[in-house]
Design a protein around this motif. Structure first.
Motif, PDB file in Angstrom:
ATOM      1  N   ASP B 124       0.821  -1.211   0.000  1.00  0.00           N
ATOM      2  CA  ASP B 124       0.000   0.000   0.000  1.00  0.00           C
ATOM      3  C   ASP B 124       0.853   1.258   0.000  1.00  0.00           C
ATOM      4  OD1 ASP B 124      -2.293  -1.469   0.010  1.00  0.00           O
ATOM      5  OD2 ASP B 124      -2.644  -1.297   2.161  1.00  0.00           O
ATOM      6  N   GLY B 125       2.104   1.110   0.416  1.00  0.00           N
ATOM      7  CA  GLY B 125       2.977   2.273   0.458  1.00  0.00           C
ATOM      8  C   GLY B 125       4.419   1.859   0.634  1.00  0.00           C
ATOM      9  N   LEU B 126       5.290   2.834   0.475  1.00  0.00           N
ATOM     10  CA  LEU B 126       6.724   2.564   0.502  1.00  0.00           C
ATOM     11  C   LEU B 126       7.421   3.575   1.408  1.00  0.00           C
ATOM     12  CD1 LEU B 126       7.441   0.231  -1.290  1.00  0.00           C
ATOM     13  CD2 LEU B 126       7.331   1.819  -3.212  1.00  0.00           C
ATOM     14  N   ILE B 127       8.316   3.070   2.234  1.00  0.00           N
ATOM     15  CA  ILE B 127       9.218   3.977   2.944  1.00  0.00           C
ATOM     16  C   ILE B 127      10.594   3.660   2.413  1.00  0.00           C
ATOM     17  CG2 ILE B 127      10.159   4.675   5.161  1.00  0.00           C
ATOM     18  CD1 ILE B 127       7.555   3.966   6.451  1.00  0.00           C
ATOM     19  N   TRP B 128      11.195   4.664   1.849  1.00  0.00           N
ATOM     20  CA  TRP B 128      12.367   4.409   1.021  1.00  0.00           C
ATOM     21  C   TRP B 128      13.546   5.282   1.446  1.00  0.00           C
ATOM     22  CZ3 TRP B 128      12.791   6.282  -4.731  1.00  0.00           C
ATOM     23  CH2 TRP B 128      13.986   5.799  -5.274  1.00  0.00           C
ATOM     24  N   PHE B 129      14.620   4.618   1.810  1.00  0.00           N
ATOM     25  CA  PHE B 129      15.868   5.294   2.141  1.00  0.00           C
ATOM     26  C   PHE B 129      16.794   5.042   0.969  1.00  0.00           C
ATOM     27  CE2 PHE B 129      18.081   6.708   6.145  1.00  0.00           C
ATOM     28  CZ  PHE B 129      19.239   7.099   5.543  1.00  0.00           C
ATOM     29  N   PRO B 130      16.801   5.954   0.005  1.00  0.00           N
ATOM     30  CA  PRO B 130      17.533   5.688  -1.236  1.00  0.00           C
ATOM     31  C   PRO B 130      19.041   5.633  -0.998  1.00  0.00           C
ATOM     32  CG  PRO B 130      15.989   7.512  -1.515  1.00  0.00           C
ATOM     33  CD  PRO B 130      16.110   7.249  -0.055  1.00  0.00           C
ATOM     34  N   ILE B 131      19.711   4.962  -1.886  1.00  0.00           N
ATOM     35  CA  ILE B 131      21.165   4.835  -1.781  1.00  0.00           C
ATOM     36  C   ILE B 131      21.827   6.189  -1.934  1.00  0.00           C
ATOM     37  CG2 ILE B 131      23.177   3.840  -2.881  1.00  0.00           C
ATOM     38  CD1 ILE B 131      21.485   1.474  -3.605  1.00  0.00           C
ATOM     39  N   ARG B 132      21.372   6.896  -2.921  1.00  0.00           N
ATOM     40  CA  ARG B 132      21.867   8.257  -3.135  1.00  0.00           C
ATOM     41  C   ARG B 132      20.681   9.183  -3.350  1.00  0.00           C
ATOM     42  NH1 ARG B 132      24.823   5.226  -6.021  1.00  0.00           N
ATOM     43  NH2 ARG B 132      26.940   4.841  -5.265  1.00  0.00           N
ATOM     44  N   ASP B 133      20.992  10.424  -3.602  1.00  0.00           N
ATOM     45  CA  ASP B 133      19.903  11.360  -3.864  1.00  0.00           C
ATOM     46  C   ASP B 133      19.486  11.263  -5.321  1.00  0.00           C
ATOM     47  OD1 ASP B 133      20.019  13.361  -1.269  1.00  0.00           O
ATOM     48  OD2 ASP B 133      21.933  12.486  -1.806  1.00  0.00           O
TER      49      ASP B 133
END
Lengths: 333, 333
Positions: B124-133
């Motif tokens: 239903d949703g995503l919490i995302w800590f990306p590798i880079r910007d």
DNA sequence: CTGAAAGCGCTAACAC
DNA sequence: GTGTTAGCGCTTTCAG
């Protein structure tokens, strides 16, 4: 371009857009069936264009396999577990499985809920590190293939390490360094693997030295009063600690209370968590072969999932001693 | 008793066993519709008996909501992330969501695959800590509500901390202790949040002291040669380190190379990972408010999922200094 | 090689 | 207050 506001395209949409039948679209996407090469290419191209993504749930519903496994862990804040989780995730990926990781917060109720939930989501299998050596799951798990880690639960395939040998090795190491008055700080004693390592340690101490004290502590760097007292008393020149997290707590406590490690107190831990290598002094400890546990577990699970029941083996891994700097000869030999 | 070898009972089986219609069974299980109290009780009892469990996938398929969210993290072996994961899992549980945790192993390709997979499973949703910007996801994510952590990605709701202020505070603290020649060990410089904290630190050093060196290192306790050299040179009496993991590496390196911390070298880190408190000396550092990040993220996500688009706010959390023992006045003032 | 159709387990109109 | 039924998106016989 895809309209950001429309619903995710379905296979039907794709079939329509590519002007082929539903079946052909499915074949193209899955690489199954027999399909003209050009048709397949065309469908794939259109899929790309309209931004088609398979609905894995629908697929799972149809095929009865989700290609997902659940990993049930007691406590992510114990550094032991993230390492394990990472290994499992990576190995699983290699086998084509996704992993649901859960933290049961040390609560048997949450553990049960979690297991239920995972089963309800139709995971193909479960890797379960139970809170205690107690089967809180009962029939909840049903027929879902399950591998139990570290604990020993009747009826399950269990992957364990040679805890007793580890405990014995730890004490042998201390003995060899010249220690005789040795204490034991155990983790929670309702855990069989913990009892095993500590009993083996105690036996070994009894044989060649003197058991200064034996206390236990939760899996935490926070020391319970009895434990702190035992350390402060200096009744022992060395301690065997049943878990590295606790050992780190003891190390900290000793140092803030004027005890030099290893000169005044030698410590050997158990687990080889990542920061055992970065404390000062670095912690001598017994290694839990995590990568191996993870890959054995995933592999065993994959076998069962693919219908290789494979007699419920019990796998026992080795527990080597990692010698670092937290052990020295006792000051007053 | 349930036969261990039969398939999981379906709603249909339940309905049959309780001799009610499919709908009534569904109503009873979900507590929806209007149903006679006794009917409901009866169905529930039978459900218990035959060991009925909802098939959440089927349900999700029908309702269009899975009540699951994905948490995409770069590297579980950095102790920062398990803490975050734990907070997210717990908060999500409170909101009635399950969490898929994944480790992208620092690879943008895996990151993309992971995101795809999660979307395919209809989270239903995503919490995302990306590798880079960098938005590696592109249109993959489609309309799935997403909260981005730490990094700054246009078009997403981002939750961040006041990195610049943190960097500045760290240096102020060093300055206040009397340091003038201060070095900076940054993490990977392609990350905005990292640049911000280090630039702010550098600026502050420039204003009241002297920047001894500025080098960078991967997120690891292993030091790159340039970093080790910078430390060994003793060009600085203190360092600001952009991430605690690296700081721990520096602490270890310094100590094994005869530098006393904090006497010969003061260190302040960034993140406040769990073991920062248990190194010796315990590490002075800047706190990342993880629990807050987690709960803000889950809450924001829950809002969006429940159809509260809520203008794409950018949340900035505070970054307090945690003073411990790794900072002292410089020896030769 | 392609298309039509059944059905995985469930929910929610809608009828009774 | 309870039962019938139409799909959700997909795979996979089975005919053509």
């Amino acid at each position: 371009m895809t309209d950001t506001h429309s619903k995710r395209p379905t296979l039907k949409d794709l079939a329509k857009a590519a002007s082929v039948s539903l079946a052909s679209a499915s074949y193209a996407i899955n690489g199954t069936g027999s399909l003209g090469e050009q048709t397949r290419q065309h469908v794939l191209r259109v899929a790309e264009d309209i931004g088609y993504r398979q609905n894995l749930n629908a697929r799972a519903m149809r095929t009865g396999r989700t290609r997902a496994i659940g990993l049930v862990l007691p406590d992510l804040s114990n550094p032991f577990f993230p390492s394990l989780a990472q290994s499992v995730i990576q190995t699983a990926r290699r086998w084509g499985f996704s992993v649901y990781v859960t933290d049961t917060e040390g609560s048997e109720e949450l553990e049960r809920d979690t297991l239920k939930e995972l089963v309800g989501r139709n995971v193909d299998g479960l890797i379960w590190f139970p809170i205690r050596d107690v089967d809180t799951a009962g029939p909840l798990i049903g027929n879902v293939p399950t591998i139990v880690l570290d604990r020993s639960l009747p009826g399950f395939e269990c992957i364990q390490a040679d805890y007793a040998l580890g405990g014995q090795r730890a004490v042998e190491h201390l003995l060899a360094a010249g220690h005789r008055r040795i204490g034991i700080v155990s983790g929670p004693t309702d855990i069989a693997s913990m009892r095993q390592r500590c009993e083996a340690a105690a036996a070994q101490i009894g044989r060649h030295g003197e058991l200064a004290f034996q206390v236990s502590n939760a899996f935490s760097t926070d020391l319970e009063p009895a434990v702190a007292a035992a350390i402060d008393n200096r009744a022992a020149t060395a301690v065997f600690v049943g878990a590295d997290v606790i050992a780190m707590g003891i190390l900290g406590h000793a140092q803030t209370h004027g005890l030099k490690v290893p000169d005044d107190l030698s410590i050997v831990g158990f687990d080889d968590i990542p920061w055992a290598n970065f404390s000062s002094p670095p912690l001598t400890t017994i290694e839990m072969p995590l990568e191996q546990m993870a890959s054995e577990a995933v592999e065993a699970l994959a076998q069962r999932i693919d219908g290789n029941p494979r007699a419920s083996r019990r796998i026992i891994l080795d527990t080597p001693l990692i010698s670092r700097r937290s052990v020295a000869r006792p000051a007053a030999a």
